[in-house]
Design a protein around this motif. Structure first.
Motif, PDB file in Angstrom:
ATOM      1  N   ASN A   1       0.833  -1.212   0.000  1.00 21.68           N
ATOM      2  CA  ASN A   1       0.000   0.000   0.000  1.00 21.68           C
ATOM      3  C   ASN A   1       0.867   1.262   0.000  1.00 21.68           C
ATOM      4  OD1 ASN A   1      -2.110  -1.860   0.281  1.00 21.68           O
ATOM      5  ND2 ASN A   1      -2.133  -1.640   2.511  1.00 21.68           N
ATOM      6  N   ILE A   2       1.824   1.316  -0.904  1.00 19.42           N
ATOM      7  CA  ILE A   2       2.775   2.429  -0.925  1.00 19.42           C
ATOM      8  C   ILE A   2       2.402   3.509  -1.938  1.00 19.42           C
ATOM      9  CG2 ILE A   2       4.660   0.936  -0.167  1.00 19.42           C
ATOM     10  CD1 ILE A   2       5.688   0.932  -3.041  1.00 19.42           C
ATOM     11  N   SER A   3       1.206   3.449  -2.499  1.00 20.07           N
ATOM     12  CA  SER A   3       0.843   4.423  -3.532  1.00 20.07           C
ATOM     13  C   SER A   3       0.811   5.846  -3.008  1.00 20.07           C
ATOM     14  CB  SER A   3      -0.512   4.060  -4.150  1.00 20.07           C
ATOM     15  OG  SER A   3      -1.533   4.082  -3.164  1.00 20.07           O
ATOM     16  N   ARG A   4       0.648   6.029  -1.688  1.00 19.86           N
ATOM     17  CA  ARG A   4       0.626   7.379  -1.112  1.00 19.86           C
ATOM     18  C   ARG A   4       2.026   7.875  -0.727  1.00 19.86           C
ATOM     19  NH1 ARG A   4      -4.486   8.764   2.819  1.00 19.86           N
ATOM     20  NH2 ARG A   4      -6.153   8.404   1.306  1.00 19.86           N
ATOM     21  N   LEU A   5       3.035   7.056  -0.913  1.00 19.25           N
ATOM     22  CA  LEU A   5       4.364   7.435  -0.483  1.00 19.25           C
ATOM     23  C   LEU A   5       5.115   8.165  -1.594  1.00 19.25           C
ATOM     24  CD1 LEU A   5       5.542   4.316   1.553  1.00 19.25           C
ATOM     25  CD2 LEU A   5       4.044   6.210   2.224  1.00 19.25           C
ATOM     26  N   GLU A   6       5.773   9.259  -1.225  1.00 18.19           N
ATOM     27  CA  GLU A   6       6.592  10.000  -2.185  1.00 18.19           C
ATOM     28  C   GLU A   6       8.017   9.479  -2.208  1.00 18.19           C
ATOM     29  OE1 GLU A   6       6.307  14.055  -1.021  1.00 18.19           O
ATOM     30  OE2 GLU A   6       4.376  14.374  -2.014  1.00 18.19           O
ATOM     31  N   GLN A   7       8.542   9.081  -1.057  1.00 16.60           N
ATOM     32  CA  GLN A   7       9.911   8.591  -0.967  1.00 16.60           C
ATOM     33  C   GLN A   7       9.981   7.464   0.049  1.00 16.60           C
ATOM     34  OE1 GLN A   7      13.190  11.587  -1.011  1.00 16.60           O
ATOM     35  NE2 GLN A   7      11.572  13.051  -0.588  1.00 16.60           N
ATOM     36  N   ILE A   8      10.852   6.483  -0.221  1.00 21.59           N
ATOM     37  CA  ILE A   8      11.157   5.422   0.728  1.00 21.59           C
ATOM     38  C   ILE A   8      12.673   5.333   0.829  1.00 21.59           C
ATOM     39  CG2 ILE A   8      10.910   2.977   1.315  1.00 21.59           C
ATOM     40  CD1 ILE A   8       8.468   2.846  -0.441  1.00 21.59           C
ATOM     41  N   LEU A   9      13.208   5.486   2.033  1.00 22.23           N
ATOM     42  CA  LEU A   9      14.651   5.443   2.231  1.00 22.23           C
ATOM     43  C   LEU A   9      15.005   4.318   3.183  1.00 22.23           C
ATOM     44  CD1 LEU A   9      15.478   9.249   2.626  1.00 22.23           C
ATOM     45  CD2 LEU A   9      15.739   7.820   0.596  1.00 22.23           C
ATOM     46  N   PRO A  10      15.582   3.231   2.689  1.00 21.40           N
ATOM     47  CA  PRO A  10      16.010   2.155   3.580  1.00 21.40           C
ATOM     48  C   PRO A  10      17.283   2.514   4.329  1.00 21.40           C
ATOM     49  CG  PRO A  10      16.594   1.629   1.319  1.00 21.40           C
ATOM     50  CD  PRO A  10      15.807   2.911   1.266  1.00 21.40           C
ATOM     51  N   ASN A  11      17.495   1.873   5.463  1.00 21.41           N
ATOM     52  CA  ASN A  11      18.754   1.998   6.189  1.00 21.41           C
ATOM     53  C   ASN A  11      19.851   1.437   5.280  1.00 21.41           C
ATOM     54  OD1 ASN A  11      21.010   1.470   7.893  1.00 21.41           O
ATOM     55  ND2 ASN A  11      19.669   1.428   9.678  1.00 21.41           N
ATOM     56  N   ALA A  12      20.713   2.323   4.798  1.00 20.29           N
ATOM     57  CA  ALA A  12      21.631   1.965   3.720  1.00 20.29           C
ATOM     58  C   ALA A  12      22.627   0.880   4.105  1.00 20.29           C
ATOM     59  CB  ALA A  12      22.379   3.210   3.241  1.00 20.29           C
TER      60      ALA A  12
END
Length: 434
Positions: free
Chosen positions: A224-235
């Protein structure tokens, strides 16, 4: 914008001597842009935590080579995230001030394994919360508390580990909504919503990882990520395939060697902890002005040399949430200068002469509240050194059991089981001006 409140409706309270010190506005230095947007540099600030200590995860982006993709995950084609168009819902001031709030939703019970951990509960790191008995405090302290304090759930239910091929982990999804309302004009409302995903590992799992040179890779899918502008994982700890094309889901997997090393470090720093939390993702939610605020606000001041009339209109907005939920522990703090000698208010508020602030507290607001969650806070202040200067007010609330974005998570593959998914959202800096 000035509008007189009906002073005849106000119930009289006992006079209180006001401080001779002039009130200060703790919020005038507020940055209306709520700080910078998430970007690639933000990953360097991602942190991990144990149940009682949150040392900063030592990140060195580029020093880690992503592990190979788990064999069970097929490769997906390229694509980008897509957004959504929310239906506009202009805010109109309510006509009544009465509310009948339902009880707040109970906290979920955390699950852990008695054979690999003791009886501590899941603590959602970076979870903003509100202390019920800490109503009186400076505005800056309340804001700081809302941004930094941790939320703790009730104790876990002991569960037998059983088959060590299936290890329990828990997930917390925590979102923070920041908003700035300028008068009653909905077009001037500024909103920013961010979120964090934390995975909690029971302490006993460290022995399982260290005893196995190649522990099962922990893979998870964010849905359900359609509302997300950015996703930043712990690099340093989390990886994904940038070629995935599904606009509503995204898969990630963890570097288990790096996870093991970091969990061992946490256990050395806090050996008594029964679980350890690692922040794995940060994300930013698409917002659409006032339509994205769970509680719409509009404030009105009428200031004269001897009195100040104040009205705060609020309106529950279910359209800001994927699944409408109760807003609980609502607190409203309003600085009032001018030498207040007496306050009359509906509903009853608390006046702090020392801090020169009025405090309202509501137990909860939802669609089931009277008037659909719409109401007003009204107050009349008698002054000895008027007139007052309209000030910025701050609001706090939280909601357990859901998120504003509707984001969810599931595990992919074998080796682990998801014992709990804890969701909540709360206010960050939620402000309103006349």
């Amino acid at each position: 914008m000035n509008q007189n409140s009906s002073s005849e409706e106000l119930t009289k309270s006992k006079p209180s001597a006001a401080s001779n010190e002039k009130g200060t506005s703790d919020l005038l230095a507020w940055d209306p842009l709520f700080g910078p947007s998430l970007d690639s540099s933000s990953s360097a600030s991602l942190t991990s935590s144990s149940s009682s200590a949150r040392p900063t995860t030592p990140l060195s982006v580029g020093a880690i080579v992503p592990p190979p993709r788990p064999a069970s995950r097929p490769k997906l084609t390229s694509g980008k995230l897509s957004g959504i168009n929310e239906i506009p819902r202009p805010f109109s001031p309510p006509v009544t001030s009465n509310t009948s709030p339902p009880p707040a939703a109970p906290l979920a019970r955390a699950e852990s394994s008695s054979s690999i951990s003791s009886s501590a509960s899941l603590s959602a790191a970076n979870t903003p919360t509100v202390e019920d008995d800490n109503l009186i405090g400076t505005l800056s302290e309340i804001e700081k508390h809302c941004e930094t304090s941790q939320g703790v759930s009730r104790g876990p239910s002991p569960v037998s580990l059983g088959n060590q091929d299936t290890l329990p982990v828990a997930v917390a999804l925590t979102e923070s909504v920041n908003a700035y309302f300028k008068g009653a004009d909905p077009t001037k409302c500024i909103v920013k919503i961010t979120g964090d995903m934390t995975i909690s590992f029971p302490s006993g799992i460290i022995k399982v990882f260290t005893g196995n040179p190649s522990p099962a890779v922990l893979c998870f899918r964010v849905k359900n990520i359609s509302r997300l502008e950015q996703i930043l994982p712990n690099a340093q700890l989390v990886f994904s395939d940038p070629s995935q094309c599904d606009s509503n889901t995204k898969d990630f997997w963890m570097n288990m060697q790096a996870v093991t090393v970091y969990l061992k470090k946490l256990s050395e720093q806090n050996p008594a902890a029964s679980y350890y939390n690692i922040d794995v993702l940060k994300y930013q939610v698409s917002s659409n002005g006032i339509q994205s605020t769970p509680l719409n606000l509009a404030t009105y001041w009428k200031c004269s040399a001897s009195t100040t009339d104040l009205r705060v209109d609020y309106k529950y907005n279910p359209e800001a949430m994927v699944a409408p939920s109760v807003l609980s522990n609502i607190q409203v703090v309003v600085p009032v200068d001018g030498g207040v000698t007496n306050m009359q208010s509906l509903p009853p508020a608390i006046w702090s002469a020392e801090q020169m602030k009025a405090f309202w507290k509501l137990s909860g607001v939802s669609e089931k509240s009277e008037n659909g969650g719409s109401g007003s806070l009204r107050a009349k202040f008698d002054l000895s050194e008027g007139p007052s200067k309209p000030a910025t007010l701050a609001v706090q609330f939280l909601s357990e059991g859901s998120t504003l974005s509707g984001v969810d998570v599931e595990l992919v593959g074998t080796g682990y089981r998801l014992s709990l998914v804890k969701k909540r959202f709360a206010t960050g800096r939620y402000l309103a001006d006349c």
